[in-house]
Scaffold this motif. Structure first.
Motif, PDB file in Angstrom:
ATOM      1  N   ASN A 102       5.412   7.278 -81.934  1.00 20.77           N
ATOM      2  CA  ASN A 102       5.358   7.202 -80.471  1.00 20.77           C
ATOM      3  C   ASN A 102       6.556   7.953 -79.892  1.00 20.77           C
ATOM      4  N   SER A 128      -3.233   5.771 -81.869  1.00 24.48           N
ATOM      5  CA  SER A 128      -3.377   4.400 -81.382  1.00 24.48           C
ATOM      6  C   SER A 128      -4.334   3.600 -82.244  1.00 24.48           C
ATOM      7  N   GLY A 129      -4.055   2.310 -82.278  1.00 23.61           N
ATOM      8  CA  GLY A 129      -4.967   1.413 -82.981  1.00 23.61           C
ATOM      9  C   GLY A 129      -4.250   0.460 -83.914  1.00 23.61           C
ATOM     10  N   GLY A 130      -2.932   0.556 -83.912  1.00 25.21           N
ATOM     11  CA  GLY A 130      -2.166  -0.370 -84.745  1.00 25.21           C
ATOM     12  C   GLY A 130      -2.472  -0.172 -86.222  1.00 25.21           C
ATOM     13  N   LYS A 183      -0.616   9.886 -75.028  1.00 21.64           N
ATOM     14  CA  LYS A 183      -0.435   8.604 -75.721  1.00 21.64           C
ATOM     15  C   LYS A 183       0.479   7.683 -74.906  1.00 21.64           C
ATOM     16  N   HIS A 186      -1.559   6.336 -72.174  1.00 21.71           N
ATOM     17  CA  HIS A 186      -2.449   5.349 -72.807  1.00 21.71           C
ATOM     18  C   HIS A 186      -1.720   4.003 -72.911  1.00 21.71           C
ATOM     19  N   ASN A 187      -0.482   4.052 -73.366  1.00 20.15           N
ATOM     20  CA  ASN A 187       0.270   2.804 -73.511  1.00 20.15           C
ATOM     21  C   ASN A 187       0.591   2.183 -72.156  1.00 20.15           C
ATOM     22  N   GLU A 190      -2.374   0.501 -71.236  1.00 20.29           N
ATOM     23  CA  GLU A 190      -2.434  -0.687 -72.114  1.00 20.29           C
ATOM     24  C   GLU A 190      -1.598  -1.833 -71.510  1.00 20.29           C
ATOM     25  N   TYR A 191      -0.408  -1.511 -71.051  1.00 19.75           N
ATOM     26  CA  TYR A 191       0.450  -2.527 -70.424  1.00 19.75           C
ATOM     27  C   TYR A 191      -0.256  -3.119 -69.194  1.00 19.75           C
ATOM     28  N   GLU A 259       8.124  -8.632 -74.856  1.00 20.84           N
ATOM     29  CA  GLU A 259       9.005  -7.550 -75.282  1.00 20.84           C
ATOM     30  C   GLU A 259       8.327  -6.204 -75.094  1.00 20.84           C
ATOM     31  N   GLN A 260       9.081  -5.150 -75.285  1.00 26.09           N
ATOM     32  CA  GLN A 260       8.500  -3.815 -75.187  1.00 26.09           C
ATOM     33  C   GLN A 260       9.345  -2.833 -75.963  1.00 26.09           C
ATOM     34  N   LYS A 261       8.652  -1.838 -76.477  1.00 27.64           N
ATOM     35  CA  LYS A 261       9.373  -0.827 -77.259  1.00 27.64           C
ATOM     36  C   LYS A 261       9.652   0.429 -76.446  1.00 27.64           C
ATOM     37  N   GLY A 262       9.081   0.559 -75.272  1.00 30.62           N
ATOM     38  CA  GLY A 262       9.528   1.660 -74.415  1.00 30.62           C
ATOM     39  C   GLY A 262       8.476   2.569 -73.824  1.00 30.62           C
ATOM     40  N   THR A 263       7.292   2.619 -74.421  1.00 31.64           N
ATOM     41  CA  THR A 263       6.328   3.612 -73.921  1.00 31.64           C
ATOM     42  C   THR A 263       5.819   3.277 -72.514  1.00 31.64           C
ATOM     43  N   ARG A 288       6.999  -7.815 -67.574  1.00 32.63           N
ATOM     44  CA  ARG A 288       7.628  -8.084 -68.876  1.00 32.63           C
ATOM     45  C   ARG A 288       9.129  -8.272 -68.695  1.00 32.63           C
ATOM     46  N   ILE A 367      -6.181   0.781 -78.725  1.00 30.20           N
ATOM     47  CA  ILE A 367      -5.991  -0.566 -78.186  1.00 30.20           C
ATOM     48  C   ILE A 367      -6.784  -0.767 -76.886  1.00 30.20           C
TER      49      ILE A 367
HETATM   50  C1  6PG Z   1      -1.287   1.552 -79.974  1.00 36.71           C
HETATM   51  C2  6PG Z   1      -0.155   0.753 -79.442  1.00 36.71           C
HETATM   52  C3  6PG Z   1       1.057   0.935 -80.300  1.00 36.71           C
HETATM   53  C4  6PG Z   1       2.121  -0.093 -80.081  1.00 36.71           C
HETATM   54  C5  6PG Z   1       2.594  -0.194 -78.687  1.00 36.71           C
HETATM   55  C6  6PG Z   1       3.220  -1.514 -78.419  1.00 36.71           C
HETATM   56  O1  6PG Z   1      -1.804   2.327 -79.186  1.00 36.71           O
HETATM   57  O2  6PG Z   1      -1.650   1.371 -81.133  1.00 36.71           O
HETATM   58  O3  6PG Z   1       0.103   1.175 -78.144  1.00 36.71           O
HETATM   59  O4  6PG Z   1       1.504   2.251 -80.142  1.00 36.71           O
HETATM   60  O5  6PG Z   1       1.637  -1.301 -80.521  1.00 36.71           O
HETATM   61  O6  6PG Z   1       3.512   0.836 -78.484  1.00 36.71           O
HETATM   62  O7  6PG Z   1       4.123  -1.337 -77.438  1.00 36.71           O
HETATM   63  P1  6PG Z   1       5.165  -2.409 -76.977  1.00 36.71           P
HETATM   64  O8  6PG Z   1       5.889  -2.898 -78.191  1.00 36.71           O
HETATM   65  O9  6PG Z   1       6.015  -1.634 -76.047  1.00 36.71           O
HETATM   66  O10 6PG Z   1       4.359  -3.493 -76.339  1.00 36.71           O
END
Ligand code: 6PG
Length: 477
Positions: A102, A128-130, A183, A186-187, A190-191, A259-263, A288, A367
């Motif tokens: 990412n 995407s899709g974990g 992407k 997309h995230n 997703e949020y 929590e969040q990782k930044g996207t 969040r 996702i």
């Molecule tokens: C995906 C998700 C993946 C990740 C997110 C989670 O598309 O498969 O988006 O990339 O799980 O980045 O993001 P946070 O940790 O910020 O909620």
């Protein structure tokens, strides 16, 4: 070398992607900084396909057929740069590095440019899709040169998820950072999707008075309609889960700090730079953030709120139907905002992104996969220059049908004191777009008053300023 693809970085995403390639008949070179992980992969999953275990960067590069295709699956940021620096000197003209993390699209643009100057293709690919997606078929958003896609595309099409019509969920998004940009958005979407679902849940809990298990059933029924999507499906699963240790609903024993990782944050930061109003996504990021401020929340517990009014059984059922309408309408707006951002990014960076194609490769694997995405593709196919998604005739009609309930739900949330920032922001956006006149005219007047910032008139061209301090004469500047 004989390997058609190499994967370096064998944490869960890298490992599963490597297995996906192997299961699809490709010979896969695998490498990890800690060699034991490489050996563990081959030992555990070697029978799934053909792996070549490489223990050094040199071995890894030597294992690849030319032009080499080398996929990096390490943490975004400095670790990605470090791995690129490690491998680039070992590569030759025409080789392709794929970054499946990412990454921030600005980093991808920089890396692509540097490597292009060295004759190496760099493909920033959103995936995407974990974990499950990586193994069984993700949605893949590759950027980079068209030439690199010609060599890489057919392989990605094999490992990607397949939509219901069998189409692989991958397409060449556009040059340099286009894939990672898409992407990122997309995230962001997703949020927003997740936050809207969370608000719907809270309303069903606090206003309708439903238990988590009952709300899970509501979501299950929604999932068989137009809201049919992965996120709604897993929401029902999460809500019906009971904690083994306490016997309580799982959702009640999890600490309520998201929590969040930044996207998602990046999406909003970039939207601000591009001047694109993504208020639904922004509220999701802020929600969040609010949830994470434990001290602030602790210090605010005593603040006054309205007296809650629980609905009776029949009222609750009717309310729950209304929440479905609200969720759907807000979702249309959130996607509208996200697609606006993609279109603005595409214009700014000259990516020529096909918005309908983007929606179509999100139909599987990712996702936010949802039945609804087909409709977005149709909307852009019907009118490629569609200025705003929600003005598409069929979406506009659906919102028209949903809007009374949408408004009632948000009004109820406000009177009952249930926070619904994403619902409210998306409705406000809708009403702003609809408005004949916005109070921005007053804002302009204030700016002109205190700072002589000037304004334009509705009735003739030019830039004007009113001499507020004196006779209030108007001058043209
Ligand atoms: C995906 C998700 C993946 C990740 C997110 C989670 O598309 O498969 O988006 O990339 O799980 O980045 O993001 P946070 O940790 O910020 O909620």
């Amino acid at each position: 070398g004989t390997a058609q693809i190499g994967v370096t970085g064998l944490a869960v995403m890298g490992r599963n992607l490597a297995r996906n390639f192997a299961r699809n008949g490709f010979t896969v070179a695998v490498h990890n900084r800690t060699a034991s992980r490489t050996d563990a992969l081959v030992k555990e999953f070697g029978d799934e396909g053909t792996f070549v275990a490489a223990h050094t960067p040199e071995e890894f590069v030597a294992a690849l057929e030319r032009p080499r295709r080398l996929m990096i699956m390490v943490k975004a940021g400095d670790p990605t740069d470090a791995v690129i620096q490690e491998f680039a000197p070992l590569l030759e003209d025409g080789d392709v590095i794929i970054d499946g993390g990412n990454a921030h699209f600005e980093d991808t643009r920089r890396r692509e440019k540097e490597l292009r100057e060295r004759g190496i293709h760099f493909v920033g690919a959103g995936i995407s899709g974990g974990e499950e997606g990586a193994l069984h078929g993700p949605s893949i958003m590759p950027g980079g040169s068209a030439e690199s896609y010609a060599s890489l595309g057919p392989m990605l099409e094999r490992i990607a998820a397949k939509a219901e019509d069998g189409a692989p969920c991958v397409t060449h998004i556009g040059p340099d950072g286009a894939g990672h940009f898409v992407k990122m958005v997309h995230n962001g979407i997703e949020y927003a999707d997740m936050q809207l679902i969370a608000e719907a849940y809270q309303l069903l809990r606090d206003v309708a008075g439903y238990s988590p298990a009952r709300i899970a059933d509501v979501f299950r029924s929604w999932n068989s309609g137009r809201l049919d999507s992965y996120l709604i499906e897993i929401t029902a699963e999460v809500l019906s889960h009971v904690d083994a240790a306490t016997g309580e609903p799982f959702v009640d024993v999890v600490l309520d700090r998201a929590e969040q990782k930044g996207t998602g944050r990046w999406t909003v930061q970039i939207a601000l730079d591009l001047g694109v109003p993504v208020s639904g996504i922004a509220e999701a990021v802020f929600a969040r953030s609010v949830s994470g401020h434990a001290d602030l929340r602790e210090a605010s517990r005593h603040l006054a709120g309205p007296t809650a009014h629980r609905l009776g059984e029949d009222e609750a059922a009717a309310f729950s139907d209304r929440v479905e309408q609200a969720l759907y309408a807000s979702k249309i707006v959130a996607y509208t905002q996200g697609f606006h951002q993609i279109s603005a990014g595409s214009e700014r960076y000259d990516w020529d992104i096909d918005l309908g194609r983007v929606a179509s490769i999100w139909r599987g694997g990712c996702i936010i996969r949802a039945a609804f995405l087909d409709r977005i593709t149709s909307a852009y196919e019907a009118r490629p220059g569609l200025p705003v998604l929600l003005s598409d005739k069929s979406f506009a009609e659906e919102i028209a049908a949903a809007q009374d309930d949408w408004r009632t739900v948000i009004a109820t949330a406000v009177t009952q004191g249930v926070p619904t920032p994403a619902f409210a922001a998306t409705l406000a956006y809708y009403d702003s777009l609809r408005a004949e006149r916005l109070p921005a005219a007053l804002t302009q007047g204030q700016r002109d008053y205190f700072g002589a910032h000037t304004y334009h008139r509705t009735d003739r061209d030019g830039t004007f300023h009113t001499l507020w301090g004196g006779e209030k004469n108007e001058v043209e500047s």
